[in-house]
Design an enzyme around this catalytic site. Structure first.
Site: not given
Ligand code: PGA
Length: 251
Positions: A173, A167, A9, A95, A213, A97, A11
């Site tokens: 992140g 997640e 992903n 997601h 992460s 976010e 982003k």
């Molecule tokens: P990350 O994000 O691997 O940077 O923690 C994962 C995601 O939000 O899909």
């Protein structure tokens, strides 16, 4: 056996030129990778050129979001058919976010799942608890509620075409990966929910990815858990070498 699914992903990262560079490197490195199904989800602006580059390759294309209407006066939105048109096969839906920053709810997630499925896209539906919910010991309730809402109007035939990504919001992140045990317990909750809602067979076939992460250093122990069927990778998917090492976790 559920075939592992590893999705990147990206982003809101990578301009078109950078995206092309990254995907060209992945194509070179991963041309003979068959063990896992590989997906990249670049930003909308890069989908079309990347779709062309990936034609005939084993790496599949996914989008990070879509809108549920087929076409019309929806300024700024992108439909499922538009995603299909540029070569997308997958789409991330719900997601955290998007839930947190853009007001997505179970209702919008459920409509997006229906739109994706009717266009032949495979939804990767994201669920996961915030830190305070985990600290209050209500992770299972949160996950069950999110699953219930997302799949409220999804029949078993359609459910079989979906993947789910667990997640935990606190792991995204932050560098604080869930332990394999924490992830496995959450995946079990999700699969149990699916078993209650659908037939056992549909629940067994569901691929549940872990996201938050994921790095080349922790992927192996996560994937060692039979409850974990793949990964949704954010930050580490922006680097060709790191993403390739994640995909080849078993070598
Ligand atoms: P990350 O994000 O691997 O940077 O923690 C994962 C995601 O939000 O899909």
């Amino acid at each position: 056996m559920r075939r592992p699914l590893i999705a990147g992903n990206w982003k809101m990262n990578k301009k078109v030129g950078e995206a092309i560079e990254l995907v060209a490197a992945l194509k070179r490195e991963l041309y003979d990778e068959r063990a896992a199904e590989i997906v990249v989800c670049p930003p909308f602006t890069a989908l079309s050129p990347i779709g062309e580059i990936l034609e005939g390759s084993t790496i599949r294309l996914g989008a990070q979001d879509l809108f549920w209407e087929a076409e019309g006066a929806y300024t700024g939105e992108i439909s499922a058919a538009m995603l299909r048109d540029v070569g997308c096969v997958f789409v991330i839906i719900g997601h955290s976010e998007r839930r947190r920053l853009f007001g997505e709810t179970s209702e919008t997630v459920s409509r997006k799942i229906a739109a994706a499925l009717s266009a032949g896209l495979t939804p990767i539906v994201c669920v996961g608890e915030a830190l305070e919910k985990r600290e209050h010991g209500v992770t299972d309730e949160v996950l069950r509620k999110q699953m219930e809402g997302a799949f409220a109007s999804c029949g078993e035939g359609d459910f079989l075409k979906c993947a789910v990504a667990y997640e935990p919001v606190w792991a995204i992140g932050t560098g604080h990966t869930a332990t394999p045990e924490q992830a496995a317990a959450a995946h079990t909750t999700i699969r149990l929910w699916a078993r209650e809602r659908y037939q056992k067979e549909a629940a067994e076939k569901l691929r549940i990815l872990y996201g938050g992460s994921v790095t080349p250093h922790n992927i192996k122990e996560l994937m060692a858990r039979e409850e974990i069927d793949g990964a949704l990778v954010g930050g580490a998917s922006l680097d060709a070498d790191a993403f390739c090492r994640i995909v080849k976790y078993n070598r």
